[in-house]
Write an enzyme that holds these catalytic residues in place. Structure first.
Site, short mmCIF file in Angstrom:
data_model
loop_
_atom_site.label_atom_id
_atom_site.label_comp_id
_atom_site.label_asym_id
_atom_site.label_seq_id
_atom_site.Cartn_x
_atom_site.Cartn_y
_atom_site.Cartn_z
N LYS A 193 -3.57 -11.48 -6.61
CA LYS A 193 -4.84 -11.61 -5.90
C LYS A 193 -5.95 -10.79 -6.57
O LYS A 193 -5.68 -9.68 -7.03
CB LYS A 193 -4.60 -11.08 -4.46
N LYS B 32 0.83 -1.22 0.00
CA LYS B 32 0.00 0.00 0.00
C LYS B 32 0.86 1.26 0.00
O LYS B 32 0.48 2.26 -0.60
CB LYS B 32 -0.98 -0.02 1.17
N LYS C 117 -10.09 -5.28 -5.07
CA LYS C 117 -11.03 -4.18 -5.35
C LYS C 117 -10.38 -3.09 -6.18
O LYS C 117 -11.03 -2.42 -6.96
CB LYS C 117 -11.42 -3.49 -4.02
N1 AQP Z 1 -8.78 -12.33 -3.55
C1 AQP Z 1 -9.20 -12.71 -2.35
N2 AQP Z 1 -9.42 -14.01 -2.07
C2 AQP Z 1 -9.86 -14.41 -0.85
N3 AQP Z 1 -10.12 -13.54 0.15
C3 AQP Z 1 -9.92 -12.23 -0.08
N4 AQP Z 1 -10.09 -11.13 0.69
C4 AQP Z 1 -9.75 -10.03 -0.01
N5 AQP Z 1 -9.37 -10.37 -1.26
C5 AQP Z 1 -9.45 -11.74 -1.33
C6 AQP Z 1 -10.58 -11.17 2.06
O1 AQP Z 1 -11.66 -10.25 2.15
C7 AQP Z 1 -11.72 -9.74 3.47
C8 AQP Z 1 -11.93 -8.25 3.44
O2 AQP Z 1 -10.78 -7.60 3.06
P1 AQP Z 1 -10.62 -6.03 3.15
O3 AQP Z 1 -11.91 -5.33 3.15
O4 AQP Z 1 -9.65 -5.71 4.21
O5 AQP Z 1 -10.05 -5.75 1.77
P2 AQP Z 1 -8.69 -6.09 1.20
O6 AQP Z 1 -8.12 -7.37 1.71
O7 AQP Z 1 -7.85 -4.87 1.31
O8 AQP Z 1 -9.27 -6.34 -0.22
P3 AQP Z 1 -8.68 -5.91 -1.55
O9 AQP Z 1 -9.66 -6.35 -2.57
O10 AQP Z 1 -7.27 -6.39 -1.69
O11 AQP Z 1 -8.72 -4.35 -1.46
P4 AQP Z 1 -7.64 -3.35 -2.00
O12 AQP Z 1 -7.56 -3.60 -3.48
O13 AQP Z 1 -8.23 -2.00 -1.67
O14 AQP Z 1 -6.37 -3.63 -1.28
C9 AQP Z 1 -10.46 -10.19 4.18
O15 AQP Z 1 -10.79 -11.27 5.00
C10 AQP Z 1 -9.57 -10.65 3.06
O16 AQP Z 1 -8.71 -11.70 3.48
#
Ligand code: AQP
Length: 336
Positions: free
Chosen positions: A197, A115, A200
């Site tokens: 991965k 990040k 979002k």
């Molecule tokens: N690709 C994934 N596969 C399985 N689990 C996933 N999680 C996120 N991406 C995957 C799980 O979703 C939950 C919520 O996560 P968060 O809201 O903290 O978001 P994040 O992990 O920051 O999701 P992103 O999509 O990766 O967001 P950005 O792109 O903004 O960084 C967690 O339990 C996570 O493990």
């Protein structure tokens, strides 16, 4: 343990549009656990401001996320569903745990490094201390298991270390939590770059399935999903695109990898991808319909938000009273 039940805690950020990864890696599993455990599922809005948010958009997304939790099948009578920012104990314990976390531990976190690279113009202190706030979220409720995707393993390890560190100094205070991983969907990968991965914030809209994508968009994205030239539906390291699709299919249909490989033996990728798309539509369509009903019912949502904020505070305070006393903060005067 509260009320003779072991505790589950988890949360999601109200940033961007939720993906199929968020659903299969986390939300879907949360629903399964509601009967057996005491569950706390929160919209982690304090975490979200580590990245700049547009206030009106942020407020809307957070409410949508809360409604989505309910739409996914979490009954707010049985599960405590609330906003992190409505319970001040999260921020208080977050600060306390900051004082027991070493900067080096935080700097080693993969998510921080990713990040910080992505948001080089805004490497704020919150981005660094994100994992100690996450530890506070978890430890506040004497949590036994944390259902998250595998990407959160490193943060959970830190939460365990902090619980053990605090307990070693002050005596038994926190339950040491464990990660809870589902059999499938632990890490859903990008449909375009299957070594990354699904996320979002991916700039390529074809790489992620968003929970609010309509049926045709979902079908189209699966048609375009990257596979390989092997031509066999098989789960293996050499075929990351196909393996990811198998994982998605199994998570949506509750079939095993072997059942999936057998079902598509001798068939082409076209047919396989179509079936995966249909399986996902089958899971997401009812979610859309239910979400639309819930988000329209303002009074119902407001009641859930108020009651569950109070409930989360009631249980968090049980832990916080212990923590404050052990650290040696002066006793709080009782308000008359
Ligand atoms: N690709 C994934 N596969 C399985 N689990 C996933 N999680 C996120 N991406 C995957 C799980 O979703 C939950 C919520 O996560 P968060 O809201 O903290 O978001 P994040 O992990 O920051 O999701 P992103 O999509 O990766 O967001 P950005 O792109 O903004 O960084 C967690 O339990 C996570 O493990």
């Amino acid at each position: 343990m509260f009320d003779d039940k072991k505790v589950i805690f988890s949360g999601m950020q109200a940033t961007g549009n939720l993906t199929l990864g968020n659903y299969l890696g986390a939300l879907k599993n949360w629903v399964k656990l509601a009967d057996e455990y005491m569950t706390f599922y929160c919209v982690v809005d304090l975490h979200s401001i580590t990245i700049r948010q547009d206030p009106a958009e942020f407020r809307k997304r957070a409410r949508n996320l809360l409604a989505l939790y309910i739409a996914a099948g979490l009954d707010p009578e049985k599960n405590c569903i609330y906003y992190q920012s409505h319970n001040p104990d999260h921020a208080e314990l977050g600060w306390i745990l900051d004082c027991y976390t070493y900067v080096g531990e935080l700097q080693r976190m993969t998510q921080y490094k990713d990040k910080a690279a992505k948001h080089a113009d805004n490497i704020n202190a919150g981005l660094l201390t994100y994992p100690s706030l996450m530890a506070a979220d978890i430890l506040l409720f004497q949590t036994e298991y944390v259902p998250v995707g595998v990407d959160q393993k490193q943060h959970l390890e830190l939460a365990r270390n902090l619980a053990e560190r605090f307990n070693a100094i002050y005596g038994d205070t926190f339950v040491v939590p464990d990660i809870w991983l589902g059999k499938t969907g632990r890490k859903i990968m990008s449909l375009q770059e299957p070594d990354k991965k699904m996320s979002k914030s991916d700039e390529n809209p074809n790489a992620s399935i968003y929970l609010m994508d309509d049926a045709d968009t979902i079908r189209r994205k699966f048609k375009r999903a990257v596979t390989d030239s092997v031509g066999v539906v098989r789960y293996c390291e050499e075929q990351p695109g196909v393996s990811n699709l198998i994982d998605i299919y199994c998570a949506c249909t509750d079939k095993t990898t072997e059942e999936c490989e057998k079902e598509f033996a001798g068939l082409g990728y076209g047919q396989f991808k179509e079936a995966v798309g249909e399986a996902v539509v089958g899971v997401l369509q009812p979610l859309h319909d239910r979400f639309e009903e819930i988000i329209k019912d303002k009074d119902y949502l407001d009641k859930v938000i108020l009651e569950n904020a109070d409930k989360s505070y009631y249980y968090a305070e049980k832990t916080m009273r212990k923590v404050r006393k052990k650290i040696g903060f002066p006793e709080r005067p009782r308000r008359s």
